[in-house]
Design a protein around this motif. Structure first.
Motif, PDB file in Angstrom:
ATOM      1  N   GLN A  63       0.800  -1.219   0.000  1.00 39.83           N
ATOM      2  CA  GLN A  63       0.000   0.000   0.000  1.00 39.83           C
ATOM      3  C   GLN A  63       0.839   1.280   0.000  1.00 39.83           C
ATOM      4  O   GLN A  63       0.295   2.365  -0.145  1.00 39.83           O
ATOM      5  CB  GLN A  63      -0.924   0.023   1.229  1.00 39.83           C
ATOM      6  N   ARG A  97      -5.601   2.170  -6.189  1.00 42.26           N
ATOM      7  CA  ARG A  97      -6.564   1.519  -5.312  1.00 42.26           C
ATOM      8  C   ARG A  97      -7.718   0.905  -6.108  1.00 42.26           C
ATOM      9  O   ARG A  97      -8.805   0.695  -5.575  1.00 42.26           O
ATOM     10  CB  ARG A  97      -7.122   2.523  -4.289  1.00 42.26           C
ATOM     11  N   ASP A 114     -10.011   4.456   1.055  1.00 38.31           N
ATOM     12  CA  ASP A 114      -9.243   4.279  -0.179  1.00 38.31           C
ATOM     13  C   ASP A 114      -9.169   5.530  -1.049  1.00 38.31           C
ATOM     14  O   ASP A 114      -8.558   5.499  -2.116  1.00 38.31           O
ATOM     15  CB  ASP A 114      -9.836   3.138  -1.006  1.00 38.31           C
TER      16      ASP A 114
END
Length: 250
Positions: A63, A97, A114
């Motif tokens: 991430q 994302r 997100d």
């Protein structure tokens, strides 16, 4: 040795003029793009959102911004690589994302974590193909109106929470091959037009992906760009990345 004549001299002058004009145009575009990037604050966040086309097999455990695995292997990865190479001093933070299978309601459910929490300076959204594909497969019953109203609410909420964000709406697209047949139409075009209406009503940047692929099939058949009619090949993703950067101007 070619004899120098008035005709040869004229032809040489024309060729030189065209070349100079091309260089001048390219330099102007490059300068404009550079100016747009330089207007972004240092550490600016660029976020790509959408479904499997954006997801592009990314590792969702990665991430952190700018991680190759976390960007997937599609157009967000290609755009990120170009921007990071061209503008190292800006310390851009680029995220992907996208999640395979997502429709507009799925984006809405995860939007806080997100999207909003990432506080993007540029937000790029490509969504719409699953909203009809899943309906054709009997897994969803959302109408065109539901798609349009949900998309509008998503962007309006984003602009309310992040008034300075630049939202980029990517035109949904399909190519007539693979999984895409006559059953997709005219509803797919209606959904595509709905996305464009949402963008136009808020004066958002639109990346014309359907128009781009409609033109590209003059050079190569649809399957060359997206083998199943939905998911781009390497050539398709590369064309998307090129068009995205040209349209967004960075």
């Amino acid at each position: 040795m070619m004899k120098l004549t008035r005709r040869n001299l004229l032809q040489s002058t024309i060729v030189a003029g065209v070349a100079a004009s091309s260089v001048s145009t390219a330099t102007t575009v490059s300068a404009a793009n550079d100016s747009n990037v330089q207007s972004l604050p240092e550490g600016a966040v660029i976020l790509f959102q959408g479904d499997s086309i954006t997801d592009a097999r990314r590792d969702r455990k990665k991430q952190t911004a700018n991680q190759s695995a976390g960007l997937g292997d599609g157009y967000p990865f290609l755009i990120a690589g170009g921007l990071l190479e061209s503008h190292p001093a800006k310390r851009l933070q680029i995220h992907n994302r996208g999640i395979s299978g997502n429709k507009v309601p799925d984006l809405a459910k995860r939007w806080q974590a997100d999207c909003l929490d990432l506080k993007p300076n540029i937000l790029s959204i490509l969504v719409g193909v699953n909203d009809i594909w899943h309906k054709l497969n009997g897994r969803y019953d959302g109408s065109v109106a539901v798609y349009e109203s949900g998309y509008r609410e998503l962007i309006e909420g984003t602009l309310s929470a992040l008034p300075d964000v630049r939202v980029v709406v990517c035109e949904p697209f399909v190519l007539r091959c693979g999984a895409v047949n006559d059953k997709w139409f005219p509803e797919f075009d209606q959904r595509r037009e709905a996305a464009l209406r949402v963008a136009d009503s808020m004066s958002l940047t639109v990346v014309p992906f359907q128009q781009m692929f409609d033109k590209a099939i003059d050079e190569a058949p649809p399957a060359y760009w997206a083998a199943d009619g939905v998911h781009p090949t390497l050539a398709g993703h590369t064309l998307m990345a090129k068009t995205w950067r040209e349209t967004v101007g960075i």
